[in-house]
Design a protein around this motif. Structure first.
Motif, mmCIF file in Angstrom:
data_model
loop_
_atom_site.group_PDB
_atom_site.id
_atom_site.type_symbol
_atom_site.label_atom_id
_atom_site.label_comp_id
_atom_site.label_asym_id
_atom_site.label_seq_id
_atom_site.Cartn_x
_atom_site.Cartn_y
_atom_site.Cartn_z
ATOM 1 N N ASP A 121 -24.958 -32.523 128.067
ATOM 2 C CA ASP A 121 -25.206 -33.776 127.366
ATOM 3 C C ASP A 121 -25.128 -33.606 125.857
ATOM 4 N N GLY A 122 -25.398 -32.400 125.356
ATOM 5 C CA GLY A 122 -25.207 -32.145 123.935
ATOM 6 C C GLY A 122 -23.753 -32.290 123.532
ATOM 7 N N GLU A 123 -22.850 -31.809 124.370
ATOM 8 C CA GLU A 123 -21.413 -31.967 124.094
ATOM 9 C C GLU A 123 -20.993 -33.423 124.201
ATOM 10 N N ILE A 124 -21.585 -34.151 125.159
ATOM 11 C CA ILE A 124 -21.272 -35.581 125.296
ATOM 12 C C ILE A 124 -21.742 -36.331 124.048
ATOM 13 N N LEU A 125 -22.948 -36.037 123.569
ATOM 14 C CA LEU A 125 -23.472 -36.680 122.366
ATOM 15 C C LEU A 125 -22.577 -36.411 121.168
ATOM 16 N N PHE A 126 -22.141 -35.171 121.030
ATOM 17 C CA PHE A 126 -21.305 -34.806 119.882
ATOM 18 C C PHE A 126 -19.957 -35.516 119.946
ATOM 19 N N SER A 127 -19.406 -35.675 121.138
ATOM 20 C CA SER A 127 -18.135 -36.382 121.275
ATOM 21 C C SER A 127 -18.291 -37.865 120.966
ATOM 22 N N LEU A 128 -19.385 -38.480 121.442
ATOM 23 C CA LEU A 128 -19.615 -39.891 121.142
ATOM 24 C C LEU A 128 -19.868 -40.119 119.660
ATOM 25 N N LEU A 129 -20.438 -39.126 118.971
ATOM 26 C CA LEU A 129 -20.720 -39.256 117.546
ATOM 27 C C LEU A 129 -19.439 -39.446 116.736
ATOM 28 N N GLN A 130 -18.346 -38.887 117.210
ATOM 29 C CA GLN A 130 -17.068 -39.026 116.499
ATOM 30 C C GLN A 130 -16.647 -40.489 116.401
ATOM 31 N N LYS A 131 -16.989 -41.285 117.417
ATOM 32 C CA LYS A 131 -16.637 -42.712 117.394
ATOM 33 C C LYS A 131 -17.676 -43.527 116.638
ATOM 34 N N VAL A 132 -18.919 -43.114 116.711
ATOM 35 C CA VAL A 132 -19.992 -43.875 116.073
ATOM 36 C C VAL A 132 -20.071 -43.589 114.573
ATOM 37 N N SER A 133 -19.966 -42.313 114.197
ATOM 38 C CA SER A 133 -20.066 -41.919 112.784
ATOM 39 C C SER A 133 -19.137 -40.729 112.522
ATOM 40 N N PRO A 143 -22.624 -49.972 120.361
ATOM 41 C CA PRO A 143 -21.719 -50.181 121.501
ATOM 42 C C PRO A 143 -21.403 -48.886 122.251
ATOM 43 N N VAL A 144 -22.395 -48.336 122.939
ATOM 44 C CA VAL A 144 -22.198 -47.156 123.791
ATOM 45 C C VAL A 144 -22.641 -47.545 125.202
ATOM 46 N N THR A 145 -21.698 -47.525 126.137
ATOM 47 C CA THR A 145 -21.962 -48.016 127.482
ATOM 48 C C THR A 145 -22.106 -46.866 128.476
ATOM 49 N N GLU A 146 -22.582 -47.220 129.671
ATOM 50 C CA GLU A 146 -22.699 -46.232 130.744
ATOM 51 C C GLU A 146 -21.323 -45.672 131.115
ATOM 52 N N ARG A 147 -20.311 -46.532 131.115
ATOM 53 C CA ARG A 147 -18.962 -46.090 131.481
ATOM 54 C C ARG A 147 -18.441 -45.057 130.494
#
Length: 507
Positions: A241-253, A355-359
């Protein structure tokens, strides 16, 4: 309300720290010794004077180490209206979850009324259903001797959990005793997992809102449905989940993502305590409760959103990065977050709008899982699939349905018309003529009843109370009596049909 590092237990690992795959400790920071000393409030002499201390509305000692700041106060009239709405939802929970889940989600985002928060968490998490499915299970676990290996570790952690809360201020007090019971029961319930230190603050927050048995089943749901694998031996799920968070961060910030990439800061260094403790040792208490309200309803995506909001506002602008020239400065920036960012109203609004969804989370999960398998091989922890919130949990584990009580069924006589049928019912005189013809043909008017009469009598005997009046000769029967009998049969048949229709509608 007092808000301090000591209040919420030891901090996250330092920048150079490492979990090294162990679950026994989340490597306490430099404040651990101070927290241990402050926890001496539990001695008998000081506990006797505890009643003189001022307690805030959450149960924390006021003025222990600074003030939290202004809290979001809900007007009393609005609070009473919310309580009324939540009582209606909780009393008709299955109906609301099936047809009005969106309304439940909106009300969780507004905040669950404090008086109903514990009960609502049990319904949202499925802990209430789990308790109903396992009556007496917690009592059996509670009275069973635990594994000495885990008991010793649990006892050492008890005084570190919210030492400034009235439930846990006293060593050996009822709060610490219940916390020990819940954590010990879980090591017996899932001996393959045992105990992880991050479970203690989770259990403590639950115990602030409900009795030990209910807190245990809510803890089970968090560990198995909301955050499966987080507390396993190798901590593989939290790393993923740490890797997932870091990947999502690229889109958010993108700015924060680029900075953390350049500094080569592993996500475990800043998100481990956030996620494993569900922010219970990071945020001000009013914000913790609001985050947990949404977390129980919508699942782990709320934890991801909170983490992304904190990273975005701590490292998301060039001005804020001026003070973060290296790894140490960056970690310190994340350890001393701005009070404005953590403030209840601001944080909740940011989390709801992100805008971060379950999908998206599940798509990133598959990507990171594939990369993990390519670089490190298969996961050693085989945890159950993660369920995203209350609705998914209810669909996976529906609660027990009330059993239908059998109701006596009444047969309609062959010549009786059905209520609501299009055909017109025969007049009573026509029925009498037919009965007379049948009686004359058989020649047994006074001895044996006709088959149709026998059926009518049998039906009437089932549906209506017996009478001691001797049967009359059909030939000399009074028309009014016949009409009243037909009316009685028709009435009984109508009751039967109404009962059957209601049963069919219920089914």
């Amino acid at each position: 309300m007092a808000k301090s590092r000591g209040e919420n237990g030891p901090r996250a690992p330092a920048a150079g720290g490492s979990l090294s795959g162990t679950r026994e400790s989340l490597v306490p920071g430099p404040d651990a010794t101070a927290a241990d000393e402050l926890s001496s409030l539990g001695s008998d002499s000081e506990a006797n004077g505890f009643a003189e201390r001022r307690i805030d509305k959450f149960g924390f000692i006021v003025g222990s180490q600074g003030a939290e700041g202004a809290l979001e106060e809900v007007p009393l009239e609005v609070l009473r209206q919310r309580e009324s709405k939540w009582l209606d939802m909780l009393n008709n929970w299955d109906k609301w979850m099936a047809k009005k889940h969106k309304k439940i989600r909106l009300r969780c985002q507004k905040g669950i009324p404090p008086s109903l928060r514990g009960r609502a968490w049990q319904y949202l998490s499925g802990g209430k259903v789990k308790l109903q499915q396992n009556p007496g299970k917690f009592d059996d676990l509670d009275t069973s001797p635990g594994d000495p290996k885990w008991l010793d570790v649990i006892e050492r952690d008890l005084h570190r959990q919210f030492p400034f809360h009235e439930m846990f201020v006293s060593r050996g007090g009822h709060g610490q005793q219940d916390l020990f019971r819940v954590l010990k029961a879980y090591t017996l319930y899932r001996p393959e997992e045992g105990y992880c230190q991050a479970q203690a603050p989770i259990a403590a927050v639950l115990l602030m809102h409900m009795p030990a048995e209910q807190a245990f089943w809510c803890l089970v749901q968090i560990c198995e449905k909301y955050l499966p694998g987080y507390y396993s031996e190798k901590l593989e799920a939290i790393q993923l989940d740490g890797e997932i968070l870091f990947s999502l961060l690229q889109k958010v910030s993108p700015v924060a993502h680029k900075h953390l990439s350049q500094q080569k800061i592993d996500p475990l260094l800043y998100m481990t305590e956030w996620f494993m403790c569900a922010f219970s040792r990071t945020l001000p208490w009013s914000s913790v409760l609001r985050v947990w309200d949404m977390f129980f309803c919508e699942g782990v995506k709320i934890i991801f959103r909170v983490g992304l909001v904190l990273l975005k506002h701590a490292l998301g602008s060039p001005e804020k990065l001026k003070a973060c020239q290296g790894q140490y400065e960056t970690i310190e920036q994340l350890r001393s977050l701005s009070p404005k960012v953590m403030q209840e109203a601001f944080l909740v609004q940011e989390v709801v709008e992100l805008p971060v969804t379950e999908r998206q989370i599940e798509r990133e999960h598959l990507i990171q899982l594939r990369r993990w398998q390519e670089t490190r091989g298969e996961l050693q922890c085989h945890s159950p699939p993660r369920l995203h919130g209350a609705k998914a949990i209810l669909e996976a584990e529906p609660g027990p349905r009330p059993t239908l009580q059998p109701s006596p069924s009444i047969r309609l006589p062959p010549d009786a018309p059905l209520p609501g049928s299009k055909g017109k019912s025969k007049p009573s005189k026509q029925v009498q003529k037919e009965q007379r013809k049948q009686a004359k043909a058989s020649g047994q008017q006074d001895k044996n009843p006709t088959p149709s009469q026998a059926k009518v009598a049998a039906a009437a005997g089932d549906a209506c109370p017996p009478q001691d009046v001797p049967p009359k000769d059909p030939v000399h029967q009074d028309p009014q009596d016949s009409a009243s009998q037909n009316s009685a049969h028709h009435h009984c048949s109508q009751e039967s049909l109404t009962s059957q229709e209601s049963e069919d509608t219920y089914l």
